[in-house]
Design an enzyme around this catalytic site. Sequence first.
Site, PDB file in Angstrom:
ATOM      1  N   LYS A   1      24.008  40.981  39.992  1.00 12.35           N
ATOM      2  CA  LYS A   1      25.266  41.221  40.709  1.00 12.35           C
ATOM      3  C   LYS A   1      25.053  42.496  41.511  1.00 12.35           C
ATOM      4  CE  LYS A   1      30.051  42.590  40.223  1.00 12.35           C
ATOM      5  NZ  LYS A   1      31.172  42.930  39.343  1.00 12.35           N
TER       6      LYS A   1
ATOM      7  N   GLY B   1      39.316  46.969  39.562  1.00 15.87           N
ATOM      8  CA  GLY B   1      40.173  47.545  38.531  1.00 15.87           C
ATOM      9  C   GLY B   1      41.614  47.759  38.942  1.00 15.87           C
TER      10      GLY B   1
ATOM     11  N   ALA C   1      36.663  41.025  41.563  1.00 17.81           N
ATOM     12  CA  ALA C   1      37.386  42.309  41.602  1.00 17.81           C
ATOM     13  C   ALA C   1      38.826  42.175  42.086  1.00 17.81           C
ATOM     14  CB  ALA C   1      36.671  43.337  42.481  1.00 17.81           C
ATOM     15  N   GLY C   2      39.671  42.928  41.427  1.00 21.94           N
ATOM     16  CA  GLY C   2      41.067  43.037  41.840  1.00 21.94           C
ATOM     17  C   GLY C   2      42.027  42.084  41.169  1.00 21.94           C
TER      18      GLY C   2
ATOM     19  N   ASN D   1      37.170  41.477  34.794  1.00 17.92           N
ATOM     20  CA  ASN D   1      36.914  42.225  33.569  1.00 17.92           C
ATOM     21  C   ASN D   1      38.188  42.941  33.097  1.00 17.92           C
ATOM     22  OD1 ASN D   1      34.150  44.382  32.519  1.00 17.92           O
ATOM     23  ND2 ASN D   1      36.034  43.964  31.488  1.00 17.92           N
ATOM     24  N   SER D   2      38.690  43.871  33.934  1.00 17.65           N
ATOM     25  CA  SER D   2      39.813  44.709  33.496  1.00 17.65           C
ATOM     26  C   SER D   2      41.036  43.888  33.112  1.00 17.65           C
ATOM     27  CB  SER D   2      40.203  45.687  34.609  1.00 17.65           C
ATOM     28  OG  SER D   2      39.104  46.461  35.001  1.00 17.65           O
TER      29      SER D   2
END
Lengths: 67, 273
Positions: free
Chosen positions: B109, B170, B197-198, B219-220
């Site tokens: 990645k 995040g 992301a986001g 992830n977050s």
Amino acid sequence: MIKVSVNGEIKTLEENLNVTQMIEALEYKVKGFAVAVNTTFVPIAKYNDTIIQEGDTIDILAPVQGG
Amino acid sequence: MSEELRVKRETWEIGGKTLSSRLLIGSALYPSPANMEDAIKISGSQIVTVSLRRQAAGGNDGAGGNQFWDIIKSMGIEVLPNTAGSHSAKEAITTAQMAREVFGTNWVKLEVIGDQYNLQPDPFETVKAAEVLIKEGFEVFPYTTDDLVVAKRLADVGCKILMPWGSMIGSGKGLMNPDNLIAIRKQFPDLQLVVDAGIGKPSHATQAMELGYDGVLLNSAIALAQDPVMMADAFRVAVEAGRLGYKAGTMKEREFASPSTPTIGTPFWHQFD
């Protein structure tokens, strides 16, 4: 003796150590790591041919969590 | 519910692997390693992102142990090492090379950060690194913005996968520019596209999948939920719902109301009103 940076810390090592000998000297116990010298990757196959020099910046990286 | 009516769940291919789950999940920020393991398992994800960092000579426990890596290895899923923290093509290339040796995979990645405030990828360095890594045999999963021209440049140097952001890493803001994501999807029907992301809520993941994206990476949103394991299950369902919704074909939007209940035979209608 020479001074090098290992993972951001200044360490004193004997002269003319190769990467294998450096890892032994640092008593590095972690299994599954990779080494870069001066931001250049050193594959395992080149450990014995890569001599650590005065002022080298060495990074020894191991797996961590990532996103 | 008739099981025979249920749509057969399809597999998909990314990076030379055939997978069933379209949810790619991160391994960071969980309350505990056990919680991470449970969340990954219930998410159904078959790709987990990992990273490399400097570690003390003694490892996690002073004896060279690495509990995190032991857990991930035991799960039998694909690992996708990232180059997080890289600020130049050179740093990212070196990190990728180190990751290939440690993790035993040619997947990477690719993240090259161009701005520390919003963690926006540096498009110039990302393209430069992608070109080198592809020549070295890597399967590059580039984290990029939703800029169509950058996507083109990455495709030009041989990327088979593109991972445009939904919004800042995040942030949990969801898809800032769905129209841009649609443009990338239309321009590259044959590339594997993953929104990375986001994403903050399951509905964001569903939206990305409804746009025709092949997968989502987050992830977050899971790890920082009040209950990460439950949220991982929610995302599993959300990604599946979005994919099915896309495959089923959504109705066209209309600018006027249109009753769904038949108007013929409407009661209490009076001809002389």
